[in-house]
Every structure is written in structure tokens, then in C-alpha cells.
Write an enzyme that holds these catalytic residues in place. Structure first.
Site, PDB file in Angstrom:
ATOM      1  N   HIS A   1       0.809  -1.217   0.000  1.00 39.63           N
ATOM      2  CA  HIS A   1       0.000   0.000   0.000  1.00 39.63           C
ATOM      3  C   HIS A   1       0.841   1.265   0.000  1.00 39.63           C
ATOM      4  CE1 HIS A   1      -3.292  -2.804   1.650  1.00 39.63           C
ATOM      5  NE2 HIS A   1      -3.391  -2.690   0.340  1.00 39.63           N
TER       6      HIS A   1
ATOM      7  N   HIS B   1      -7.943  -7.817  -8.020  1.00 39.04           N
ATOM      8  CA  HIS B   1      -8.311  -8.752  -6.947  1.00 39.04           C
ATOM      9  C   HIS B   1      -8.557  -7.915  -5.686  1.00 39.04           C
ATOM     10  CE1 HIS B   1      -6.220 -11.225  -9.907  1.00 39.04           C
ATOM     11  NE2 HIS B   1      -6.851 -12.275  -9.405  1.00 39.04           N
TER      12      HIS B   1
ATOM     13  N   SER C   1      -6.468  -2.122  -0.639  1.00 33.96           N
ATOM     14  CA  SER C   1      -6.062  -1.260  -1.757  1.00 33.96           C
ATOM     15  C   SER C   1      -7.230  -0.498  -2.376  1.00 33.96           C
ATOM     16  CB  SER C   1      -5.310  -2.078  -2.813  1.00 33.96           C
ATOM     17  OG  SER C   1      -6.048  -3.219  -3.198  1.00 33.96           O
TER      18      SER C   1
ATOM     19  N   ASP D   1      -3.096  -8.296  -7.603  1.00 29.35           N
ATOM     20  CA  ASP D   1      -2.786  -8.825  -6.269  1.00 29.35           C
ATOM     21  C   ASP D   1      -3.563 -10.127  -6.043  1.00 29.35           C
ATOM     22  OD1 ASP D   1      -2.258  -9.187  -3.583  1.00 29.35           O
ATOM     23  OD2 ASP D   1      -3.661  -7.647  -2.910  1.00 29.35           O
TER      24      ASP D   1
END
Length: 281
Positions: free
Chosen positions: A19, A42, A101, A165
Site C-alpha cells: 500500500h 483482486h 487497496s 494482487d
């Protein structure tokens, strides 16, 4: 299979690394007034309750975001990341929630920016959809995130970030990541692609890097944070971000940030870091 649930791991050392890199890339895109496109392949549920049964079961956040939460000497970039998490925690008095995220992106997007969050898990997608249903410039979709690189690229904005991800619960995910990158890059060669990876078995990490080298794509940067040396025992020893077309400042920013993260997140002195080019320009 779809057994992976990120709620067990939210806020751990891998999330911290992922992040911070995500934030720095978005900050770079914001240097121009023109809007950009953000694709999260994702996405998970978007935000996580750290006092939930799942999170408390592993308590991985205690060795991640919790170790940065009350630090007084944070480098400026890390402080900006912690401030984003504090926004989700009503100003930061107590660490109760962690932003995935998608939520970090939602806190940073401007009116002219646009985002699409993808999640396939049947239990996670409704939570993701409900979290962002009132956002005008954010869409959600239940689908295979890898397919969206083919379906939505190039974006009309012609600039943006694709965050990939996957859970890597299947060995095929490593090959699917490379295939998705090739498909996306064919359509959107100027985009920024940020791929998260775990280090469970180093051979798997070497494989994905070798496959990316073979694509012929240039400007691929590797950023890695390890909490202990490689091992053939069960468990993740490190994680990293592979960034295609990284902003020019990202390499130097991470070289300044990572020593602090290793010192703070890994007080046992078993950690290490690296920033290197898989393929230069």
C-alpha cells in the site's frame, strides 16, 4: 477454489509494503491535472475490521501497521500512508480498521479519476459492492480480475495504474499473472502495472521474474521486503512488488523507505530489503 480470505492477513507487513507503493504511484499520477484510470484486479472487500474473528485469529497486523501506528519519527512518505489508514479510523485514536487497496484508492481519487474494483469471491464481492455503491467515479464487478486487463484496456484516459494482487493459492496464478500482463501491455503499453507477490518458495518468485524477463517488456522494477531469510518451511518469509513503468522517483523513494520499515517491522534483526531492476529501460 476461492478459499483465500484476506481478512486473516489485513494490515500485515506485506500490506504495508504493497500500500505504500500503491500510494506513491497514485501520488505521481496526481501530479498532472488530467484524470487517470485505476484497475484493482483482486480487490477483496475493500476494508477490514482488525478486531474481527478472522483478523484476531492470526493478528498479523500487530507486526505490520500496528508497529507504525504510534511512531513519532516516521519518514514523510510513511507518515502519509499511516495518515490514510487513520482516516478510516476516525482520526487515528485507535487502530480498529485497515484499508485494503480499493479503500486507499478511494481516499486518493479526484473527481476526474476513475476506478474499477474486481472481486470473484462470492462472499467478498457483496461487501465490496456495498462499500463503494455511492461513489460516482468507482465501479465494482464480480469477475475474474485477470480477464479485465483484456476487457477494459486501454482506458479512455490513456494513463493509469493496474494493481494485480492475486491470492496465489493456485500454482497457476503465477503463470496467469504473466499472461495477464502480456495481454494488458499489448493494449496499454504506457500504463503502470504493480504486481504483488509473496515469497513462500523462492523458486516460484524466480519463475515469475524469469517469465517477465522473457516477455521483452522494459522498465520493470522489483521491490522486496523480507521479515526472515528464505526457508523451505511453511509460511511467507517476504513479499514484493514488481512495477512496470514505475514513476522515476519510486526507486529512490523505496531505497529510503525500506531500511526504516525493516528496522521498525522486524526488530528481531532477521529482515532485509532490495530494490533492483529486472529489466531496465
Amino acid at each position: 477454489m476461492l478459499s483465500y480470505r484476506h481478512s486473516f492477513h489485513a494490515g500485515n507487513h506485506a500490506d504495508v509494503l504493497k500500500h505504500i507503493v500503491q500510494m506513491l504511484i497514485i501520488e505521481n499520477l496526481q501530479q498532472k491535472d488530467k484524470g487517470f484510470y485505476y484497475l484493482d484486479t483482486h480487490a477483496g472487500v475493500g476494508k477490514y475490521r482488525l478486531l474481527s474473528e478472522e483478523s484476531e485469529k492470526t493478528a498479523e497486523y500487530l507486526a505490520g501497521i500496528a508497529r507504525l501506528w504510534q511512531q513519532k519519527d516516521l519518514p514523510e512518505e510513511i507518515q502519509r500512508y499511516v495518515n490514510l489508514i487513520k482516516k478510516l479510523n476516525y482520526g487515528g485514536k485507535e487502530l480498529r480498521y485497515y484499508a485494503g487497496s480499493p479503500f486507499i484508492a478511494s481516499l486518493m481519487l479526484r473527481e476526474q479519476d476513475r476506478a474499477l474494483f474486481i472481486e470473484l469471491h462470492p462472499a467478498d464481492y457483496p461487501l465490496l459492492r456495498n462499500t463503494f455503491k455511492d461513489y460516482q467515479n468507482i465501479s465494482t464487478k464480480r469477475d475474474d480480475g485477470f480477464q479485465q486487463l483484456k476487457a477494459t484496456l486501454p482506458p479512455k484516459e490513456r494513463r493509469g495504474l493496474v494493481l494485480i494482487d492475486p491470492p496465489y493459492e493456485l500454482k497457476e496464478d503465477y503463470d496467469l499473472v504473466v499472461r495477464a500482463i502480456v495481454e494488458g501491455y499489448k493494449r496499454f503499453a504506457t500504463g503502470i502495472y504493480a504486481i504483488w507477490y509473496p515469497v513462500v518458495l523462492r523458486q516460484q518468485t524466480k519463475r515469475i521474474i524469469k517469465c517477465l524477463e522473457a516477455t521483452g517488456i522494459r522498465k520493470i522494477l522489483q521491490i522486496e521486503l523480507a521479515v526472515r531469510p528464505d526457508s523451505d518451511q511453511r509460511g511467507m518469509t517476504a513479499s514484493g512488488m514488481i512495477v512496470i513503468n514505475p514513476p522515476w522517483q519510486l526507486e529512490s523513494q523505496m531505497k529510503q523507505i525500506l531500511p526504516y520499515l525493516v528496522k521498525t517491522l522486524v526488530p528481531e534483526n532477521t529482515g532485509s530489503w532490495k530494490v533492483s531492476w529486472i529489466t531496465p529501460e
